[in-house]
Design a protein around this motif. Structure first.
Motif, short mmCIF file in Angstrom:
data_model
loop_
_atom_site.label_atom_id
_atom_site.label_comp_id
_atom_site.label_asym_id
_atom_site.label_seq_id
_atom_site.Cartn_x
_atom_site.Cartn_y
_atom_site.Cartn_z
N LEU A 1 47.61 37.52 52.45
CA LEU A 1 48.12 37.26 51.10
C LEU A 1 48.15 38.55 50.28
N ARG A 2 47.09 39.31 50.34
CA ARG A 2 47.02 40.53 49.55
C ARG A 2 48.02 41.58 50.06
N ARG A 3 48.19 41.67 51.38
CA ARG A 3 49.17 42.62 51.92
C ARG A 3 50.58 42.26 51.47
N LEU A 4 50.91 40.97 51.55
CA LEU A 4 52.24 40.53 51.16
C LEU A 4 52.47 40.74 49.66
N ARG A 5 51.45 40.51 48.87
CA ARG A 5 51.60 40.67 47.43
C ARG A 5 51.82 42.15 47.09
N GLU A 6 51.09 43.02 47.74
CA GLU A 6 51.27 44.45 47.50
C GLU A 6 52.66 44.89 47.95
N ALA A 7 53.09 44.39 49.12
CA ALA A 7 54.41 44.76 49.62
C ALA A 7 55.52 44.29 48.70
N ALA A 8 55.30 43.14 48.03
CA ALA A 8 56.30 42.60 47.11
C ALA A 8 56.27 43.29 45.75
N GLY A 9 55.29 44.16 45.54
CA GLY A 9 55.19 44.87 44.28
C GLY A 9 54.66 44.04 43.14
N VAL A 10 53.94 42.95 43.45
CA VAL A 10 53.38 42.10 42.41
C VAL A 10 52.02 42.67 42.01
N VAL A 11 51.89 43.07 40.76
CA VAL A 11 50.66 43.73 40.31
C VAL A 11 49.71 42.79 39.60
N ASP A 12 50.19 41.64 39.15
CA ASP A 12 49.32 40.70 38.45
C ASP A 12 48.29 40.14 39.42
N PRO A 13 47.06 39.91 38.95
CA PRO A 13 46.03 39.35 39.82
C PRO A 13 46.37 37.93 40.25
N VAL A 14 45.88 37.52 41.41
CA VAL A 14 46.11 36.18 41.92
C VAL A 14 44.77 35.47 42.05
N VAL A 15 44.72 34.21 41.64
CA VAL A 15 43.51 33.41 41.76
C VAL A 15 43.49 32.77 43.14
N ILE A 16 42.48 33.10 43.93
CA ILE A 16 42.38 32.60 45.29
C ILE A 16 41.37 31.46 45.33
N GLY A 17 41.81 30.32 45.86
CA GLY A 17 40.95 29.15 45.91
C GLY A 17 40.60 28.76 47.34
N ALA A 18 39.80 27.72 47.45
CA ALA A 18 39.47 27.15 48.76
C ALA A 18 39.02 25.71 48.54
#
Length: 302
Positions: free
Chosen positions: A216-233
Motif C-alpha cells: 500500500l505504501r509503495r503504491l501510494r508513493e508511486a502515485a504521488g499521494v502525499v496525504d497520510p493514509v489511515v491503516i486499519g485492521a
C-alpha cells in the motif's frame, strides 16, 4: 466496531441477533458512545440472491438509514459505512445521502466504500458487474468533487458527468468527509493507495498484513499521494476474561493485559485503528464486553 444485528451472515452473526431489532441497535450504539469507541460501522447489500441467502441471510439494514437513526441517539461516536457499494448508484445520489448524514450527525461520517461481490445485485440495477472496479474508481473521483467545498461542483468522466448542480445541505467536515477503501484484493489495495484516505483490509490474517501495508505504501508513493493514509485492521473475535462457554479457537480471550499485548502487535505492523468484534450470547453480554474492553483493555493500547 461493526454493528451486530444489521447484517446477519452465518460467518459472524450470533444466535441472539435473529430476534434482535432497533432497540438493541440503539443500546449498543449508546454503549459505544458512552465508552469512547471510535466508530460504529454498518455494511451494505441491496438484495441477496436465493443461491446465497442461506449463508449470507437476507438481513442487511440500509447503512444510511441505520447510521442516521443512530446518529440521533449518540453524540460523539463516528459513523462508518463498511462498506457502501457506491458503484451501484450515481455519485450524486451517494453524495446527497452521505452529505446529509454528515450534516445531521454534526460531522461524524466516515464513508467506507467497496467494489461489491454479488453479481445479481449489479445485474438487477443495470450495472456491469465485470467493470465494477473501474466504475468504483470513477465514482470515487466524482464523490471527492461532489462532497467537497464547491457549491456547484464540476466533474467530467467516462460514465458520470455533472456541472452547475448544487446540493445542500453540505457536509460539515472540511475539505470533505474521509473516504476509506475496503478490501484486500490487489485492486482494492491499489484503490486505497491511489484514492483513499484510509484502508480497511478484509479477511487478512496477521501474518499477511505487513506485506499488504508495505505494498500500500509503495503504491501510494508511486502515485504521488502525499496525504497520510489511515491503516486499519479487523482483529480476531474477542472475549475479555475467561469465558464459561465455547467461543471458538480463533477467539482472543483472557486477562486485559494478555489481550492488549496481543493487539499491540498490530500497531507494530503500522496499523493505526482496529475494528473489534466480541463473542456474546445476548445483547447484555455484548454491552458488558464492550464496557470491559473500553475500561480495562483500551487504556493499555494507547
Amino acid at each position: 466496531m461493526q454493528l451486530p444485528v444489521q447484517s446477519q451472515s452465518t460467518l459472524y452473526a450470533e444466535s441472539w441477533e435473529v430476534a434482535a431489532g432497533p432497540a438493541d441497535l440503539v443500546e449498543i450504539a449508546r454503549t459505544a458512545d458512552r465508552h469512547g469507541f471510535a466508530y460504529l460501522a454498518c455494511c451494505e447489500h441491496i438484495a441477496i440472491p436465493r443461491r446465497l441467502a442461506e449463508a449470507m441471510s437476507t438481513v442487511w439494514y440500509d447503512p444510511v438509514a441505520t447510521l442516521a437513526h443512530l446518529a440521533a441517539v449518540t453524540e460523539r461516536v463516528r459513523l462508518l459505512s463498511h462498506v457502501a457499494v457506491v458503484g451501484l448508484r450515481h455519485p450524486l445520489i451517494t453524495a446527497k445521502q452521505y452529505a446529509t448524514l454528515d450534516h445531521l450527525s454534526g460531522g461524524r461520517l466516515i464513508l467506507g466504500v467497496g467494489a461489491g461481490h454479488v453479481r445479481e445485485e449489479f445485474e438487477a440495477l443495470g450495472v456491469d458487474f465485470a467493470r465494477r472496479g473501474a466504475v468504483l474508481d470513477e465514482a470515487l473521483d466524482a464523490l471527492k468533487v461532489a462532497l467537497g467545498r464547491q457549491d456547484f461542483p464540476k466533474f467530467v468522466g467516462e460514465r458520470f458527468s455533472f456541472e452547475g448542480l448544487g446540493q445542500a445541505p453540505r457536509p460539515v467536515q472540511t475539505p470533505r468527509p474521509p473516504i476509506w477503501v475496503g478490501g484486500s484484493s490487489p485492486a482494492a489495495v491499489r484503490r486505497a493507495a491511489e484514492r483513499g484516505d484510509g484502508w480497511l483490509p478484509q479477511g487478512d490474517r496477521r501474518e499477511q498484513l505487513p506485506g499488504q501495508i508495505a505494498r500500500l505504501r509503495r503504491l501510494r508513493e508511486a502515485a504521488g499521494v502525499v496525504d497520510p493514509v489511515v491503516i486499519g485492521a479487523i482483529v480476531e473475535p474477542l472475549y475479555v476474561g475467561e469465558p464459561g462457554w465455547r467461543v471458538g479457537r480463533g477467539t482472543l480471550t483472557g486477562a486485559p493485559e494478555r489481550i492488549a499485548d496481543s493487539l499491540r502487535e498490530y500497531a507494530a505492523m503500522g496499523v493505526q485503528q482496529i475494528q473489534v468484534r466480541f463473542r456474546s450470547r445476548s445483547r447484555s453480554e455484548l454491552t458488558d464486553q464492550m464496557a470491559a474492553f473500553a475500561t480495562d483493555v483500551a487504556p493499555r493500547l494507547n
